[in-house]
Scaffold this active site. Structure first.
Site, short mmCIF file in Angstrom:
data_model
loop_
_atom_site.label_atom_id
_atom_site.label_comp_id
_atom_site.label_asym_id
_atom_site.label_seq_id
_atom_site.Cartn_x
_atom_site.Cartn_y
_atom_site.Cartn_z
N LYS A 34 0.84 -1.20 0.00
CA LYS A 34 0.00 0.00 0.00
C LYS A 34 0.87 1.25 0.00
CE LYS A 34 -3.82 -2.46 2.07
NZ LYS A 34 -4.50 -2.91 3.29
N GLN A 94 -4.81 -1.58 9.35
CA GLN A 94 -4.62 -2.91 8.75
C GLN A 94 -5.24 -3.99 9.64
OE1 GLN A 94 -3.24 -3.56 5.64
NE2 GLN A 94 -3.94 -5.64 6.04
N ASP A 96 -11.17 2.48 3.47
CA ASP A 96 -11.40 1.04 3.29
C ASP A 96 -12.89 0.75 3.03
OD1 ASP A 96 -9.33 -0.76 3.20
OD2 ASP A 96 -9.02 -0.81 5.37
#
Ligand code: NAP
Length: 282
Positions: free
Chosen positions: A52, A96, A119
């Protein structure tokens, strides 16, 4: 002959488009910044986080990295999210997953400001998707829609079957196909006659987490098959939820594993970061 949908090439194209957009924004004085938080050092998570950050670098998005020790408390993590929520320089916040078991994941996701929830996991983002309001969409299913569109596969009016109903893949996938005017069925572990249901599909999206489960008995001739699953086999090679070799002769188009859906997830995360600026302006 089946069309092999090249997720690597499509994701690269999206990243290049975003790079151009970001450069233009920069020339207008607009910077984009993503905060990435990792708790503990799970090796798979570290790889995802690194990828990422690399994608951010490629596109021209600033990334702030927070690598916290495994014994970080829920309160400490909530404090950090709160600080980033308030920081006007930060456009997106990504925590995460999975988090260590002593931290309540739902609580952390809910603490992220929906306007920074790149997200797309916050309940407000999920709700916005289902009632057609602006908001962030979960990256993997958003990537599947891009794969279909950019491969000129029409969704409107098609029988779409999604196998799997997780919050991050199956359910948003079904919502997105519905938004594109597909006729959508969601199948899951309690579905009766899965083969029959799957064989109705013009577009079959498989996200069940079962290596090579779907063989040609589940496929209508000429169907488009999107394989979201990803598994590492004993020989260290990757495979999906679909038995690729068994169904390849029956389908009109298919995503391979690796190189299908996988690369799209990060591309769509980058897309959400770029879109966050617009959303926050509104
Ligand atoms: P998950 O949370 O484990 O959900 C699996 C879903 O499949 C559940 O809804 C389950 O039904 C259903 N299912 C399981 N066995 C079934 C069966 N025999 N028949 C019908 N349905 C069945 O998994 P996920 O997070 O959605 O992920 C699915 C797969 O995609 C995994 O392989 C994962 O690694 C992969 N993935 C890939 C990406 C990517 O970027 N490419 C991103 C996310 C996930 P119930 O609800 O009834 O239990």
């Amino acid at each position: 002959m089946a069309k092999i949908i090249d997720g690597k090439a499509i994701s690269m194209k999206i990243k290049d488009e975003l790079k151009e957009k970001t450069a233009k924004m920069k020339s207008e004085g607009i910077n984009i910044c993503l905060a990435v938080i990792q708790v503990g050092n799970d090796p798979a998570s570290s790889v995802y986080v690194r990828n990422k950050k690399n994608a951010c670098k490629y596109i021209g998005i600033e990334s702030l990295s927070y690598e916290l020790p495994e014994d970080t408390t829920e309160e400490q993590l909530l404090e950090l999210v709160e600080k980033l929520n308030k920081d006007s320089k930060v456009n997106g916040i990504l925590v995460q997953l999975p988090l260590p078991s002593h931290i309540d994941e739902d609580k952390i996701i809910e603490s992220i400001l929906p306007l920074k929830d790149v997200d797309g996991f916050h309940p407000q983002s999920v709700g916005a998707l289902s009632i057609g309001q602006p908001g962030f969409v979960s990256c993997t299913p958003a990537g599947v829609i891009q794969l279909l569109k950019r491969s000129d596969i029409e969704i409107e009016g098609k029988e779409c079957v999604v196998i799997g109903r997780s919050n991050i893949v199956g359910k948003p996938m079904a919502q997105l196909l519905l938004r594109e005017n597909g006729t959508v069925t969601i199948a899951h572990s309690r579905t009766k006659n899965l083969k029959e249901v799957a064989r109705r599909a013009d577009i079959l999206v498989v996200a069940m987490g079962k290596p090579k489960f779907i063989n040609k008995e589940y496929i209508k001739d000429g169907a488009v098959v999107i394989d979201v699953g990803i598994h590492r086999m004993e020989n260290n090679k990757l495979c999906g939820d679909v038995d690729y070799d068994d169904i390849i002769e029956s389908v009109s188009a298919i995503t391979p594993v690796p190189g299908g859906v996988g690369p799209m997830t990060i591309a769509m995360l980058m897309n959400n970061c770029v879109e966050s600026v617009e959303l926050q302006k509104k």
